[in-house]
Write a protein that holds these residues in place. Structure first.
Motif, short mmCIF file in Angstrom:
data_model
loop_
_atom_site.label_atom_id
_atom_site.label_comp_id
_atom_site.label_asym_id
_atom_site.label_seq_id
_atom_site.Cartn_x
_atom_site.Cartn_y
_atom_site.Cartn_z
N VAL A 168 -43.33 5.58 -9.15
CA VAL A 168 -43.51 6.80 -8.37
C VAL A 168 -44.83 7.51 -8.69
CG1 VAL A 168 -41.04 7.18 -8.05
CG2 VAL A 168 -42.20 8.19 -10.03
N GLY A 169 -45.57 7.05 -9.68
CA GLY A 169 -46.83 7.69 -9.99
C GLY A 169 -47.62 6.94 -11.04
N MET A 170 -48.89 7.34 -11.19
CA MET A 170 -49.77 6.71 -12.16
C MET A 170 -50.79 7.74 -12.65
SD MET A 170 -52.38 3.49 -11.66
CE MET A 170 -51.09 2.28 -11.45
N TYR A 171 -51.19 7.61 -13.91
CA TYR A 171 -52.24 8.45 -14.49
C TYR A 171 -53.12 7.56 -15.34
CZ TYR A 171 -54.44 12.11 -17.32
OH TYR A 171 -55.35 12.91 -17.96
N VAL A 172 -54.42 7.54 -15.04
CA VAL A 172 -55.38 6.72 -15.77
C VAL A 172 -56.47 7.64 -16.31
CG1 VAL A 172 -57.00 4.79 -15.65
CG2 VAL A 172 -54.96 4.79 -14.21
N TYR A 173 -56.78 7.53 -17.59
CA TYR A 173 -57.85 8.32 -18.19
C TYR A 173 -58.53 7.50 -19.27
CZ TYR A 173 -54.64 9.14 -22.07
OH TYR A 173 -53.80 8.96 -23.14
N GLY A 174 -59.71 7.91 -19.64
CA GLY A 174 -60.41 7.21 -20.70
C GLY A 174 -61.89 7.12 -20.44
#
Length: 86
Positions: free
Chosen positions: A53-59
């Protein structure tokens, strides 16, 4: 005497409520990416982790990216950046 007892009961209730709030709401620390890594969280609708239902990408690879909903059911992994990115 009644006022003393009332204040003592009120102080006890406030202490218990404050302790419960602190204990009942633990925070999850986000993993920290290395210099050439990104972290990806994938969020699911329930504990079976079959419907995304969702995604979060950081870096440090590209710009941070997020879509959908954040839920309590998630997985995460590290991804190494391709060497040709600035």
């Amino acid at each position: 005497m009644k006022k003393f007892v009332r204040n003592a009961v009120l102080a006890t209730l406030l202490t218990v409520a404050g302790t419960t709030a602190v204990v009942a709401s633990p925070a999850m620390a986000l993993p920290y990416p290395n210099d050439n890594e990104s972290i990806t969280f994938i969020y699911y609708s329930d504990a079976s982790k079959t419907v995304e239902v969702g995604m979060y990408v950081y870096g440090n690879c590209l710009e941070n990216f997020e879509y959908g909903d954040r839920t309590r059911y998630s997985t995460w992994h590290r991804t190494a950046c391709p060497r040709d990115l600035p």
